[in-house]
Design a protein around this motif. Sequence first.
Motif, short mmCIF file in Angstrom:
data_model
loop_
_atom_site.label_atom_id
_atom_site.label_comp_id
_atom_site.label_asym_id
_atom_site.label_seq_id
_atom_site.Cartn_x
_atom_site.Cartn_y
_atom_site.Cartn_z
N GLN A 11 147.03 55.70 33.75
CA GLN A 11 147.65 54.96 34.85
C GLN A 11 147.40 53.47 34.61
OE1 GLN A 11 145.85 56.62 38.38
NE2 GLN A 11 147.01 58.53 38.25
N TYR A 12 148.19 52.93 33.71
CA TYR A 12 147.96 51.56 33.26
C TYR A 12 148.20 50.54 34.38
CZ TYR A 12 148.32 53.92 28.76
OH TYR A 12 148.13 54.78 27.71
N SER A 13 149.13 50.84 35.26
CA SER A 13 149.40 49.90 36.35
C SER A 13 148.23 49.83 37.33
CB SER A 13 150.68 50.32 37.08
OG SER A 13 150.60 51.68 37.49
N LEU A 14 147.58 50.96 37.62
CA LEU A 14 146.42 50.94 38.49
C LEU A 14 145.24 50.21 37.83
CD1 LEU A 14 146.30 54.46 40.20
CD2 LEU A 14 146.77 52.25 41.24
N LEU B 243 129.58 54.35 38.43
CA LEU B 243 130.77 53.59 38.07
C LEU B 243 130.68 52.16 38.60
CD1 LEU B 243 133.75 56.06 38.67
CD2 LEU B 243 133.01 55.09 36.48
N VAL B 244 131.17 51.21 37.81
CA VAL B 244 131.43 49.84 38.24
C VAL B 244 132.91 49.57 38.01
CG1 VAL B 244 129.08 49.00 37.88
CG2 VAL B 244 130.71 48.96 35.98
N LEU B 245 133.39 48.44 38.50
CA LEU B 245 134.83 48.20 38.50
C LEU B 245 135.42 48.20 37.09
CD1 LEU B 245 135.48 45.54 41.29
CD2 LEU B 245 136.19 47.93 41.22
N ASN B 246 134.71 47.62 36.14
CA ASN B 246 135.26 47.55 34.79
C ASN B 246 135.41 48.94 34.18
OD1 ASN B 246 136.39 45.65 33.16
ND2 ASN B 246 134.49 44.74 32.48
N VAL B 247 134.40 49.80 34.35
CA VAL B 247 134.49 51.17 33.84
C VAL B 247 135.51 51.97 34.64
CG1 VAL B 247 133.17 53.26 33.34
CG2 VAL B 247 132.09 51.02 33.10
N TYR B 248 135.58 51.71 35.92
CA TYR B 248 136.57 52.38 36.77
C TYR B 248 138.00 52.02 36.34
CZ TYR B 248 138.81 53.94 41.13
OH TYR B 248 139.60 54.56 42.07
N ALA B 249 138.23 50.75 36.02
CA ALA B 249 139.54 50.34 35.52
C ALA B 249 139.86 51.00 34.18
CB ALA B 249 139.59 48.82 35.39
N TYR B 250 138.84 51.10 33.33
CA TYR B 250 139.05 51.76 32.02
C TYR B 250 139.44 53.23 32.21
CZ TYR B 250 137.90 53.85 27.50
OH TYR B 250 137.94 54.55 26.32
N ALA C 267 145.92 46.61 38.17
CA ALA C 267 145.67 46.15 39.54
C ALA C 267 144.18 45.93 39.78
CB ALA C 267 146.22 47.17 40.54
N ILE C 268 143.34 46.82 39.24
CA ILE C 268 141.89 46.63 39.36
C ILE C 268 141.46 45.36 38.64
CG2 ILE C 268 139.64 47.64 38.82
CD1 ILE C 268 140.96 50.39 39.05
N GLY C 269 142.06 45.10 37.48
CA GLY C 269 141.74 43.87 36.75
C GLY C 269 142.11 42.62 37.53
N VAL C 270 143.25 42.64 38.19
CA VAL C 270 143.66 41.49 39.01
C VAL C 270 142.70 41.30 40.18
CG1 VAL C 270 145.49 40.59 40.50
CG2 VAL C 270 146.08 41.67 38.32
N VAL C 271 142.29 42.39 40.81
CA VAL C 271 141.34 42.29 41.92
C VAL C 271 140.02 41.70 41.45
CG1 VAL C 271 139.99 43.63 43.58
CG2 VAL C 271 142.40 44.15 43.24
N MET C 272 139.55 42.12 40.29
CA MET C 272 138.31 41.57 39.74
C MET C 272 138.44 40.07 39.47
SD MET C 272 137.07 44.52 37.06
CE MET C 272 135.73 43.47 36.52
N LEU C 273 139.59 39.67 38.92
CA LEU C 273 139.81 38.25 38.64
C LEU C 273 139.80 37.43 39.93
CD1 LEU C 273 140.59 35.98 36.67
CD2 LEU C 273 142.98 36.63 36.99
N LEU C 274 140.45 37.92 40.97
CA LEU C 274 140.49 37.19 42.24
C LEU C 274 139.10 37.12 42.87
CD1 LEU C 274 143.83 38.56 43.76
CD2 LEU C 274 143.43 36.38 42.60
N ILE C 275 138.32 38.18 42.76
CA ILE C 275 136.97 38.16 43.33
C ILE C 275 136.11 37.14 42.61
CG2 ILE C 275 134.86 39.51 43.60
CD1 ILE C 275 136.59 41.95 44.13
N LEU C 276 136.17 37.11 41.28
CA LEU C 276 135.37 36.15 40.52
C LEU C 276 135.78 34.71 40.82
CD1 LEU C 276 135.04 37.89 37.04
CD2 LEU C 276 133.24 37.50 38.73
#
Length: 328
Positions: free
Chosen positions: A295-298, A280-287, A301-310
């Motif tokens: 769990q659309y809210s979770l 798993l990577v973050l994008n697949v984990y978010a999917y 949240a993973i998408g926001v974390v990815m955006l902040l990291i980038l």
Amino acid sequence: MTVPMSSGAASRRRLRVVRGRSRPRGGSRRSNTAPRPFGGWITPWLYLAPALVVLGGLLAYPVYQLGLISLFHFTQAQVSGGEPTTFKGFGNYAELFADDQFWQVLLATLLFAAACVVSTLAVGCALAVLLTRVRAVPRLALMLAGLGAWATPAVTGSTVWLFLFDADFGPVNRVLGLGDHAWTYGRYSAFFLVLLEVVWCSFPFVMVTVYAGIRAVPAEVLEAAALDGASQWRIWRSVLAPMLRPILVVVTIQSVIWDFKIFTQIYVMTGGGGIAGQNLVLNVYAYQKAFASSQYSLGAAIGVVMLLILLSVTLVYLRLLRRQGEEL
């Protein structure tokens, strides 16, 4: 009786005369900078306004919605209207950070993206230098092959690479004598297989961009380095790389963004994240969180974390370059 004047005194006298003539009669010095016309600062923004409007609609609004959903309890029940939407604040982020699997996936994503970026830059830069050393026909063939790999859709390329490394019918196992070795069953072998496909479809961008930058370097500089006895590696490290640093900044940031948010190759080649989620990577984990578990809210949240990291990685990288005196 007239006393002859020395050459040094004469030159100083002429210098004072010239300086005196350069001043205006009023005694005040005029500024060489002409006043900017009224509204001159707003003209560039007027030209950029259409693009900013389009980017605002296509980028800013979805990011706003992503952040908004991450602050609510939003599942399939809320989507269908069976239950009301409740505000959780940073509760989704607290739940996400308390999950051990999230940190494992985050570490795997960072390591895998770093390996992909380094490998892509190494292969792309090496082939860009090779393009400057071969004749026209091999250069054209290599360019067409690279552009063909770049233009191949990710799903198609992933399927082809799966066939090449297939345990039953793949030619790679037969050539290497590996029998029925299954590359996608092991965690590291599956990541290595995906890395090969990512580099294959990503290196043409680096190759073409760096090759264009090398062609812009004056030939006299390279000839002087060769006459001084510098090897090809030394020429690249001491001459080409410093001159191509602005271009390398662009391709590095692009590669970091592309490889960090990789989805298609992992999803197709490992069957949605590998056995028991070992790939798993973050994008697949978010999917999986958003759509497989509803769990659309979770997932948001993973998408926001990815955006902040980038954003953090990009800003830190640019800040380090500015400290080194690079103009970007």
